[in-house]
Design an enzyme around this catalytic site. Sequence first.
Site, PDB file in Angstrom:
ATOM      1  N   GLU A   1      19.365 -17.434   0.948  1.00 18.59           N
ATOM      2  CA  GLU A   1      19.096 -16.404   0.290  1.00 18.59           C
ATOM      3  C   GLU A   1      18.883 -16.698  -1.223  1.00 18.59           C
ATOM      4  OE1 GLU A   1      17.924 -13.801   0.684  1.00 18.59           O
ATOM      5  OE2 GLU A   1      18.590 -12.528  -1.101  1.00 18.59           O
TER       6      GLU A   1
ATOM      7  N   ASN B   1      -3.258   2.901   4.811  1.00 22.70           N
ATOM      8  CA  ASN B   1      -2.253   2.018   4.657  1.00 22.70           C
ATOM      9  C   ASN B   1      -2.349   1.159   6.203  1.00 22.70           C
ATOM     10  OD1 ASN B   1       0.191   0.418   4.438  1.00 22.70           O
ATOM     11  ND2 ASN B   1       1.376   1.954   4.257  1.00 22.70           N
ATOM     12  N   GLY B   2      -2.199   0.149   5.990  1.00 28.43           N
ATOM     13  CA  GLY B   2      -2.242  -0.417   7.428  1.00 28.43           C
ATOM     14  C   GLY B   2      -3.271  -1.501   7.760  1.00 28.43           C
TER      15      GLY B   2
ATOM     16  N   ARG C   1       6.537  -0.873  -4.412  1.00 27.58           N
ATOM     17  CA  ARG C   1       6.230  -1.486  -3.230  1.00 27.58           C
ATOM     18  C   ARG C   1       5.117  -2.717  -3.238  1.00 27.58           C
ATOM     19  NH1 ARG C   1       6.605   2.823   0.807  1.00 27.58           N
ATOM     20  NH2 ARG C   1       5.072   2.007   2.080  1.00 27.58           N
TER      21      ARG C   1
ATOM     22  N   GLU D   1      11.082 -16.617  -5.160  1.00 33.30           N
ATOM     23  CA  GLU D   1       9.950 -15.276  -5.215  1.00 33.30           C
ATOM     24  C   GLU D   1       9.679 -14.817  -6.566  1.00 33.30           C
ATOM     25  OE1 GLU D   1      11.168 -11.601  -3.127  1.00 33.30           O
ATOM     26  OE2 GLU D   1      13.221 -12.324  -3.302  1.00 33.30           O
TER      27      GLU D   1
ATOM     28  N   HIS E   1      19.152 -36.986   5.519  1.00 32.07           N
ATOM     29  CA  HIS E   1      18.098 -36.993   6.825  1.00 32.07           C
ATOM     30  C   HIS E   1      16.793 -36.978   6.665  1.00 32.07           C
ATOM     31  CE1 HIS E   1      21.692 -37.526   9.347  1.00 32.07           C
ATOM     32  NE2 HIS E   1      22.435 -36.256   8.935  1.00 32.07           N
TER      33      HIS E   1
ATOM     34  N   LYS F   1       7.282  -4.672  -1.821  1.00 35.26           N
ATOM     35  CA  LYS F   1       8.577  -4.323  -1.329  1.00 35.26           C
ATOM     36  C   LYS F   1       8.891  -4.023  -0.149  1.00 35.26           C
ATOM     37  CE  LYS F   1      12.878  -3.401  -2.279  1.00 35.26           C
ATOM     38  NZ  LYS F   1      13.833  -4.675  -2.565  1.00 35.26           N
TER      39      LYS F   1
ATOM     40  N   TRP G   1      -2.741  -3.204  -1.750  1.00 34.86           N
ATOM     41  CA  TRP G   1      -1.965  -4.563  -1.748  1.00 34.86           C
ATOM     42  C   TRP G   1      -3.156  -5.272  -0.827  1.00 34.86           C
ATOM     43  CZ3 TRP G   1      -0.442  -8.045   2.188  1.00 34.86           C
ATOM     44  CH2 TRP G   1       0.487  -9.160   1.496  1.00 34.86           C
TER      45      TRP G   1
ATOM     46  N   CYS H   1       0.829  -1.320   0.012  1.00 34.11           N
ATOM     47  CA  CYS H   1       0.027  -0.121  -0.179  1.00 34.11           C
ATOM     48  C   CYS H   1       0.937   1.198  -0.078  1.00 34.11           C
ATOM     49  CB  CYS H   1      -1.087   0.003   1.267  1.00 34.11           C
ATOM     50  SG  CYS H   1      -2.122  -1.053   1.128  1.00 34.11           S
TER      51      CYS H   1
ATOM     52  N   LYS I   1      15.528 -16.086  -3.432  1.00 35.24           N
ATOM     53  CA  LYS I   1      15.516 -15.225  -4.916  1.00 35.24           C
ATOM     54  C   LYS I   1      14.911 -16.075  -5.931  1.00 35.24           C
ATOM     55  CE  LYS I   1      16.134 -12.235  -3.846  1.00 35.24           C
ATOM     56  NZ  LYS I   1      16.407 -11.502  -2.531  1.00 35.24           N
TER      57      LYS I   1
END
Length: 604
Positions: A480, A99-100, A27, A487, A503, A599, A73, A2, A484
């Site tokens: 990481e 936003n929130g 974002r 996503e 295992h 983001k 969002w 948002c 990457k």
Amino acid sequence: MCGIVGVVGSTNATDILIQGLEKLEYRGYDSAGIFVANENQGQLIKSVGRIADLKAKVGDAVEGTIGIGHTRWATHGKPTEDNAHPHRSQTERFVLVHNGVIENYLQIKEEYLTGHTLKGQTDTEIAVHLIGKLVEEDGMDVLEAFKKALSIIEGSYAFALIDSENTDTIYVAKNKSPLLIGLGDGYNMICSDAIAMIRETNEYMEIHDKELVVVTKDSVEVQDYQGNVIERDSYTAELDLSDIGKGTYPFYMLKEIDEQPTVMRKLISKYTDETGRVTVDDDIVKAVQDADRLYIIAAGTSYHAGFASKNTLEALTGKPVELGIASEWGYHMPLLSQKPLFIFISQSGETADSRQVLVKANELGIPSLTVTNVPGSTLSREASYTMLLHAGPEIAVASTKAYTAQVATLAFLAKAVGEASGKAEAKAFDLVHELSIVAQSIEATLSEKDVIAEKVETLLGNTRNAFYIGRGNDYYVTMEAALKLKEISYIQTEGFAAGELKHGTISLIEDGTPVLALISGDEAVAAHTRGNVQEVVARGANALTIVEEDLAREGDDILVNKVHPFLTAISMVIPAQLIAYFASLQRGLDVDKPRNLAKSVTVE
Ligand code: M6R
């Protein structure tokens, strides 16, 4: 996640809002909208999808002197036009963006809004209906009603409200979600992120939690919720418009990957003095020295950077380092040592999960350091100390240069503390020289893009899942590398400690399963990882090896220039970033804006 932009007093409000929303696209969002008004009329335009779709609908919108815009969002309710912001009150007099997350929105609906008709399912619509009711049914004035609504609403928010019967004011309030004021000559702005206002102004004013701001074209008045006026100085930000352009790059992610050698060199210049000695603020060094344990709290890629820095911090400072996932620690803080120091790693400095832990740390009187890319961000303002990443704006959702800058910045911290504490290993570690070698190593890997793109096509083609394996620091990098790849390419990928596969997880290996092995550092450790590669190959896996050049054997796929063992998390991640980039590109996906992701993750 948002984004809000607003302007009052400009004659081209529509253009400013659309340009601002374009800058907020990074974002993450799934719908968008604007409300623009002048003295005579107001117009609400919303659209599902990209800002380009909204722009196409805006056409001949009114030439407004005031407006608010929003990228949504979805949290409450699907991404539909009805759920997109701005939302209007029952009589359509009040218009609000948010936003929130309003936690008690259902309770508000039941208690205050009987007889009201809501168009969508959002918590925001309930907030604007509440404000409308307080003014139009209960007879309050607008400011009084806004304050009353804020006293009822629980949760996180950045709000911007316009009364369409009085189009010279934007009412703003914030709690836990980011919002800034931008100051102009004859106009003022509000925005979730300074980036979206840098065309119009470089002068900003912070808003703190539980503050309300009345913004007109010539004035900005900050108040607490009791109505006490708060004096606040503005500040000038050093943002450069050219930093946020894509230039000739097809995607921001590729540009940001390519910027990493420059970022490494910039960090050298920022954290050394004129004699070339590593320098970190004395107070920060002392805070680390005074601590008996360092707790790194972060999310996603920043969390992985914390792991990648653990060995260096422990070896050079002599302090044990513990890692915490921010979204977990917010609810369950483990038993802490006697003298903890919390280190928050966050590219944006706005991650709500991390901020939640920082609020608790502050309540408990625990000193804190934020390592962030964004000066003036919430985590920076609220922590005891800040170290900046100096990576320049990172726009692609997939974090790349921020990760490598985080690892490098924490290496500077480790070196400075170790030296100040007289640790022999710290004195012997020539970080400036070693980081220059890292910059060259990155450049060498970047020059192999074509080779990497080809290998990606062969290995990952149409696969649905993949594994990264490694030991020691390479294991941390696999976390990481896997994030990457998954996503942005949507290939389900896991990062594993190479010895751990047998295992349990090795049962998932079948004919053609891609397994990418990271091999750096020590020859003896490398031999073990190679053994694990053989185990998966024997079960049908297609292996790809990414190996430091001195450990290379015939048949290895990608070679990486040798760097100091404290810094392999930087050099070894570069091929993984490129692998993710090419996998996404080859699948025809939107590399910079993967589905469902934001983001800046400003909700818990
Ligand atoms: O801004 P932050 O570093 O606090 O963000 C934390 C994560 O949301 C972030 O690192 C995320 O995992 C990356 N965008 C993934 O590439």
